[in-house]
Motif scaffolding. Structure first.
Motif, PDB file in Angstrom:
ATOM      1  N   MET A 117       0.833  -1.204   0.000  1.00 12.86           N
ATOM      2  CA  MET A 117       0.000   0.000   0.000  1.00 12.86           C
ATOM      3  C   MET A 117       0.862   1.246   0.000  1.00 12.86           C
ATOM      4  O   MET A 117       2.047   1.184   0.311  1.00 12.86           O
ATOM      5  N   GLY A 118       0.272   2.351  -0.371  1.00 12.40           N
ATOM      6  CA  GLY A 118       0.985   3.623  -0.392  1.00 12.40           C
ATOM      7  C   GLY A 118       0.799   4.383   0.901  1.00 12.40           C
ATOM      8  O   GLY A 118      -0.126   4.139   1.670  1.00 12.40           O
ATOM      9  N   SER A 119       1.717   5.320   1.129  1.00  6.85           N
ATOM     10  CA  SER A 119       1.613   6.208   2.281  1.00  6.85           C
ATOM     11  C   SER A 119       2.332   7.507   1.970  1.00  6.85           C
ATOM     12  O   SER A 119       3.386   7.505   1.337  1.00  6.85           O
ATOM     13  N   HIS A 120       1.760   8.600   2.420  1.00  5.41           N
ATOM     14  CA  HIS A 120       2.408   9.899   2.260  1.00  5.41           C
ATOM     15  C   HIS A 120       3.597  10.054   3.195  1.00  5.41           C
ATOM     16  O   HIS A 120       4.431  10.915   2.996  1.00  5.41           O
ATOM     17  N   GLY A 121       3.644   9.245   4.240  1.00  7.17           N
ATOM     18  CA  GLY A 121       4.743   9.333   5.195  1.00  7.17           C
ATOM     19  C   GLY A 121       4.666  10.556   6.087  1.00  7.17           C
ATOM     20  O   GLY A 121       5.679  11.055   6.565  1.00  7.17           O
ATOM     21  N   ARG A 122       3.452  11.048   6.312  1.00  9.84           N
ATOM     22  CA  ARG A 122       3.298  12.225   7.177  1.00  9.84           C
ATOM     23  C   ARG A 122       3.658  11.870   8.613  1.00  9.84           C
ATOM     24  O   ARG A 122       3.441  10.762   9.071  1.00  9.84           O
ATOM     25  N   ARG A 123       4.155  12.845   9.303  1.00 11.66           N
ATOM     26  CA  ARG A 123       4.529  12.665  10.705  1.00 11.66           C
ATOM     27  C   ARG A 123       3.917  13.800  11.524  1.00 11.66           C
ATOM     28  O   ARG A 123       3.430  14.777  10.981  1.00 11.66           O
ATOM     29  N   GLY A 124       3.979  13.659  12.809  1.00 13.80           N
ATOM     30  CA  GLY A 124       3.583  14.727  13.718  1.00 13.80           C
ATOM     31  C   GLY A 124       2.150  15.180  13.524  1.00 13.80           C
ATOM     32  O   GLY A 124       1.240  14.385  13.375  1.00 13.80           O
ATOM     33  N   LEU A 146       4.379  -3.812   2.857  1.00 16.39           N
ATOM     34  CA  LEU A 146       5.293  -3.023   2.044  1.00 16.39           C
ATOM     35  C   LEU A 146       4.656  -1.678   1.797  1.00 16.39           C
ATOM     36  O   LEU A 146       3.581  -1.584   1.200  1.00 16.39           O
ATOM     37  N   ILE A 147       5.305  -0.613   2.291  1.00 17.12           N
ATOM     38  CA  ILE A 147       4.787   0.751   2.132  1.00 17.12           C
ATOM     39  C   ILE A 147       5.544   1.404   0.978  1.00 17.12           C
ATOM     40  O   ILE A 147       6.768   1.444   0.959  1.00 17.12           O
ATOM     41  N   VAL A 148       4.779   1.953   0.039  1.00 20.28           N
ATOM     42  CA  VAL A 148       5.329   2.631  -1.134  1.00 20.28           C
ATOM     43  C   VAL A 148       5.102   4.124  -0.962  1.00 20.28           C
ATOM     44  O   VAL A 148       4.004   4.558  -0.638  1.00 20.28           O
ATOM     45  N   LYS A 149       6.174   4.903  -1.192  1.00 20.38           N
ATOM     46  CA  LYS A 149       6.058   6.363  -1.083  1.00 20.38           C
ATOM     47  C   LYS A 149       6.300   7.007  -2.420  1.00 20.38           C
ATOM     48  O   LYS A 149       6.888   6.500  -3.286  1.00 20.38           O
TER      49      LYS A 149
END
Length: 149
Positions: A117-124, A146-149
């Motif tokens: 799957m995808g993820s924006h990888g946002r934090r905080g 498996l994370i796709v960015k």
């Protein structure tokens, strides 16, 4: 591992990247693929606050029909990409489910060994405000993700 992949997509650019990554894994490992999309439940909190209520049923039915049509198009597009790559895939729309719940339930029910799957990888604060289905899947999954960015 990589014998049965669940590729989660929402039709976004990141969803397309997840599909592409799943294609490469499937090619390399001869994997079976399930492409999944989920549509959230429609909220029914209409008419609260002392201003009276009205029958929201027809509106909800129309929204769910629109969600289903959009999901079908999204899954048809993903399947066409996989077919063009020579990879057979099954598709699944899970209505009225949060994506993380739908992904995890389908993976367990179908014996999936890897989720892509995808993820924006946002934090905080960005993650807090926008939520992260990928983070929830990572935290709750019993299989590799498996994370796709």
């Amino acid at each position: 591992m990589f014998k049965s992949l669940l590729i989660a997509t929402d039709g976004s650019e990141l969803g397309d990247k997840a599909v592409a990554a799943g294609v490469e894994l499937a090619r390399a490992h001869g994997s079976k693929i399930l492409v999944l999309t989920a549509t959230d439940p429609v909220a029914t909190g209409i008419g609260a606050g002392g201003f009276g209520t009205f029958d929201a049923g027809p509106i909800i039915v129309q929204l769910e029909e629109d969600y289903a049509a959009q999901a079908k198009k999204l899954l048809d597009d993903a399947k066409a990409k996989l077919d063009a790559s020579g990879i057979a895939a099954e598709t699944l729309h899970v209505p009225r489910h949060r994506p993380a719940d739908a992904i995890l339930e389908a993976a367990a029910a179908r014996g999936i060994d890897t989720i892509v799957m995808g993820s924006h990888g946002r934090r905080g604060l960005g993650r807090l405000l926008l939520g992260s289905q990928a983070s929830e899947v990572l935290a709750r999954s019993n299989v590799p993700v498996l994370i796709v960015k």
